[in-house]
Each structure stands twice: as C-alpha cells, then as structure tokens.
Scaffold this motif. Structure first.
Motif, PDB file in Angstrom:
ATOM      1  N   VAL A  14       0.865  -1.182   0.000  1.00  0.00           N
ATOM      2  CA  VAL A  14       0.000   0.000   0.000  1.00  0.00           C
ATOM      3  C   VAL A  14       0.899   1.228   0.000  1.00  0.00           C
ATOM      4  O   VAL A  14       1.678   1.439   0.933  1.00  0.00           O
ATOM      5  N   GLY A  15       0.797   2.027  -1.058  1.00  0.00           N
ATOM      6  CA  GLY A  15       1.629   3.217  -1.209  1.00  0.00           C
ATOM      7  C   GLY A  15       2.821   2.932  -2.101  1.00  0.00           C
ATOM      8  O   GLY A  15       3.762   2.252  -1.677  1.00  0.00           O
ATOM      9  N   GLY A  17       4.936   5.261  -3.659  1.00  0.00           N
ATOM     10  CA  GLY A  17       5.673   6.494  -3.892  1.00  0.00           C
ATOM     11  C   GLY A  17       7.151   6.235  -4.057  1.00  0.00           C
ATOM     12  O   GLY A  17       7.583   5.148  -4.467  1.00  0.00           O
ATOM     13  N   ASP A  40      -2.561   2.178  -4.361  1.00  0.00           N
ATOM     14  CA  ASP A  40      -2.195   3.565  -4.127  1.00  0.00           C
ATOM     15  C   ASP A  40      -3.450   4.409  -4.299  1.00  0.00           C
ATOM     16  O   ASP A  40      -4.395   4.003  -5.002  1.00  0.00           O
ATOM     17  N   LEU A  41      -3.471   5.574  -3.656  1.00  0.00           N
ATOM     18  CA  LEU A  41      -4.593   6.482  -3.882  1.00  0.00           C
ATOM     19  C   LEU A  41      -4.674   6.904  -5.340  1.00  0.00           C
ATOM     20  O   LEU A  41      -5.752   7.209  -5.851  1.00  0.00           O
ATOM     21  N   VAL A  63      -6.955   0.548  -2.401  1.00  0.00           N
ATOM     22  CA  VAL A  63      -6.502   0.229  -1.053  1.00  0.00           C
ATOM     23  C   VAL A  63      -7.493  -0.705  -0.369  1.00  0.00           C
ATOM     24  O   VAL A  63      -7.104  -1.705   0.249  1.00  0.00           O
ATOM     25  N   ASN A  77       3.382  -1.564   4.262  1.00  0.00           N
ATOM     26  CA  ASN A  77       2.791  -0.235   4.385  1.00  0.00           C
ATOM     27  C   ASN A  77       3.847   0.828   4.077  1.00  0.00           C
ATOM     28  O   ASN A  77       4.676   1.157   4.924  1.00  0.00           O
ATOM     29  N   THR A  79       3.075   3.986   2.963  1.00  0.00           N
ATOM     30  CA  THR A  79       2.418   5.292   2.910  1.00  0.00           C
ATOM     31  C   THR A  79       3.252   6.322   3.674  1.00  0.00           C
ATOM     32  O   THR A  79       4.246   5.994   4.313  1.00  0.00           O
ATOM     33  N   ILE A  80       2.818   7.574   3.629  1.00  0.00           N
ATOM     34  CA  ILE A  80       3.526   8.617   4.375  1.00  0.00           C
ATOM     35  C   ILE A  80       3.265   8.425   5.868  1.00  0.00           C
ATOM     36  O   ILE A  80       2.270   7.802   6.255  1.00  0.00           O
ATOM     37  N   ALA A  83      -0.117   8.467   7.677  1.00  0.00           N
ATOM     38  CA  ALA A  83      -1.095   7.439   7.293  1.00  0.00           C
ATOM     39  C   ALA A  83      -0.716   6.051   7.807  1.00  0.00           C
ATOM     40  O   ALA A  83      -1.489   5.102   7.643  1.00  0.00           O
ATOM     41  N   HIS A  84       0.449   5.914   8.422  1.00  0.00           N
ATOM     42  CA  HIS A  84       0.906   4.590   8.842  1.00  0.00           C
ATOM     43  C   HIS A  84      -0.091   3.907   9.775  1.00  0.00           C
ATOM     44  O   HIS A  84      -0.422   2.731   9.611  1.00  0.00           O
ATOM     45  N   ILE A  87      -3.561   2.811   7.991  1.00  0.00           N
ATOM     46  CA  ILE A  87      -3.434   1.642   7.119  1.00  0.00           C
ATOM     47  C   ILE A  87      -3.130   0.400   7.947  1.00  0.00           C
ATOM     48  O   ILE A  87      -3.689  -0.681   7.703  1.00  0.00           O
TER      49      ILE A  87
END
Length: 365
Positions: A14-15, A17, A40-41, A63, A77, A79-80, A83-84, A87
């Motif tokens: 998830v994520g 980036g 991802d979003l 997601v 995970n 994500t930024i 958001a940890h 998620i």
C-alpha cells in the motif's frame, strides 16, 4: 488469527511512492516473499507500478480491495508517516500481518494502539529500518558482543543534509509534524544504537529550525515554496540501560558532514560503524595503545542486502519468535525520538516508559 502461513508469504504493497522502488527492486532476491498486489490512492500510478514490477503477476488494486484480498498475507505499508497508523489498523482489522516503513506511526500513542490491536487480533507487526541487518551494523555488533572494545562507554550518531526538498518532488511531509530529520532519518541511527548498546531509559534533547520555508527543487512542483512546521535540527543525549551514553546530531539545516556514521567507544577500543542508512561498509577499530585504525573482516549480517530484507526475515521467523525488525523495537525507537523532541521543548529530561530486548544478532550468511 492472521492469514494462514504460506510459502512464500504473499505481499501486498500500500503506497507506491518514492521509497517503493527500492523495495520493488529487491523482490526477485527475497526467497520467502512473493509480491502479489500493489495499491495507491493514485490508481494510474498503481497500474504503472504493477505493469513494470520486476516479478510477474502483480495486480493493481484499490486500497480497500488490497486490504480485503484473501491472497495477501502481509501488508507492506509504504504510505507517508501520518497514514501509517490508519493503514496498519485497517490491515490488522482485515486479519493481515503488517510490515511498515519507518517510523512505526506518527506518534507513540498511535503505535501503542497499533500493537495492541495486532495482539488482540492475533497478527504480527514489524517495521523498518532493516539496514541494521546488513553486514555493516551486524559486524560492529559482533565486535561489541565479543568484547573487542571492552565495556561500552558511549556512542555518537551524526546525520547532516541541507534538506530533502532538493531532490524529493513532494517533500511536504518531511517538514510537517511527524517529519523532520529525527523522525525521518533518526530511525536508522537510533535502531542501530539500540541494536549495538541495548534499550534506552532516559533522554534529553534540544531542537531548532533555521528556515520557515523550503523551495522544492525538482519535479512538477519545482519552485513551489512549502512551510516548515516542525524542528529541522535536533540533538539528543540517550542514556542506555547499560549505562552507556549516546549522542544524536540530526539536521536538515546544516550543509554537510564528512561521514554519516556512528562511533562507539569502549574502555579498550573505539569502533567506526558505517552509515546505518546503508547495509554494508567497513567497520574500523582502533585499539588502546595503537596508532592506526584496522578494518575488521565481515563477520555477521546478510551480505548484499537491500530494502525488504527485514520483511523477508520477518516472513522466515516462526510465529512464536520475535522478528528482528519487531514492532516492539520500532515502538521503543519511536518513543526515544518523540521523547527527545518533548525534552527539547520542555527543557527537562524524559524517562522512557518502554523497553525491548536487543533483537537477535544475524549470523554470517
């Protein structure tokens, strides 16, 4: 309980980036893992990553779809930081194990909630950084454990960069609460210090920030000015349960340092430990009475490791054993860092409530 154990463990990311590329590149070499899905979003980005993944059969999902997917055993995970926790909690509620990018969560309170939820659900949580499992830090740890430096007295950890906005196309979170040099880069150094010298019982800190704004230097937002709302220069003193003292120097404000490394000093020798943001590097020792530094041979750790080795190690660890990159270790490290910042603003020392066993050493592979 968590998903049934499969071999290899099926991973959903998830994520996807900037950091995801380093994990993706590792999957062909990680024997206990199989990447099955990414989310991802930005669905276009997820599809692009799935199509270009270095392993076949990767699906692009939303997601929600990934968290509900019975083919996913563990959620990676990426994500930024802010958001940890969200998620992780959603993955845990879906019965998934979770391996997160550092820090564990944006706050200690969130981290406690995540680990409590995992325990209640019968699933496991682990967390980066896994650089401490490479040959650099592990060879240094083997030297400390073998008594090559005598009783450890102190350590220092230094990380200096003028700022991630120079290269990162979306650096906003580095300069918001939950970011900054300590929470971003500190996990590499503090995790290494705990691995080398054991848990921390007390900290004191000081912090500042030199600039109220930063200018993005690359990507489609180049030239955009973003605010700085968190400390960008942090120093701290950590008292370990062993009595050793460690000094942190983490900066997004200063220009450069000759080496982003750790030094460990004992009664009979000093060690230079390579940059803990990498997996390898020379470990050098200077013994009492000698004039020169000696390079120690590699004696421990995963050789040729890259990001993802901690997840692979996690997948290979039996459910009744504590993984080396455990959630408990990540929470202790997070509490150390958060407490340094609390101390910086209160002017008082802070006692660390959590403790943790040093993670198991990685023998030479």
């Amino acid at each position: 309980m968590g998903q049934p154990v499969t071999s290899p463990t099926r991973v959903g990311i998830v994520g996807v980036g900037a950091i995801a590329g380093q994990y993706l590149a590792s999957f062909p070499t990680l024997e206990h893992l199989r990447l099955v899905a990414v989310a991802d979003l930005d669905m276009d980005r997820a599809r692009s990553v799935a199509e270009s993944a270095p392993v076949p059969g990767v699906r692009a999902l939303t997601v929600d779809e990934l968290l509900a997917d019975p083919e996913v055993d563990v959620v990676l995970n990426l994500t930024i930081p802010r958001a940890h926790a969200d998620i992780a909690l959603r993955a845990i509620a879906a019965g998934k194990d979770v391996y997160g990018e550092k820090p564990l969560t944006a706050t200690v309170a969130e981290g406690v909630e995540v680990l409590a939820a995992a325990q209640a659900a019968g699933v496991r949580v682990a967390c980066a950084p896994d650089t401490v499992l490479g040959t650099g830090v592990q060879t240094a740890r083997a030297a400390v454990d073998a008594g090559l430096i005598g009783k450890p007295i102190s350590a220092s950890a230094t990380m200096v960069t003028p700022g991630h906005e120079r290269w990162h196309p979306n650096p906003d979170f580095y300069y918001a609460p939950g970011g900054g040099p300590l929470l971003d880069m500190g996990p590499y150094y503090v995790t290494a210090l705990v691995s080398l010298l054991g848990p921390v019982t007390r900290v004191i800190g000081a912090a500042s920030h030199t600039r109220a704004e930063r200018t993005i230097g690359s990507g489609p937002r180049a030239g955009e000015v973003i605010p700085v709302t968190t400390d960008s220069h942090v120093t701290g003193i950590l008292t370990h349960a062993s009595g050793a003292l460690s000094t942190l120097f983490m900066s997004f404000d200063a220009v450069a340092t000759r080496s982003s490394n750790i030094e460990v000093h004992g009664e009979t020798a000093s060690l230079i430990v390579p940059d803990p943001n990498g997996f390898e590097g020379d470990v050098r020792i200077r013994r009492l009475g000698e004039n020169d530094w000696e390079t120690l041979p590699v004696s421990a750790g995963y050789p040729g490791a890259s990001r993802g080795i901690g997840l692979d190690d996690f997948a290979a660890t039996p459910a009744d054993q504590t993984p080396r990159a455990s959630g408990d270790l990540a929470l202790h490290v997070l509490e150390i860092m958060e407490s340094v910042l609390t101390s910086a603003h209160s002017g008082s020392a802070v006692t660390i409530a959590s403790t943790v066993e040093r993670p198991a050493a990685v023998p030479q592979h």
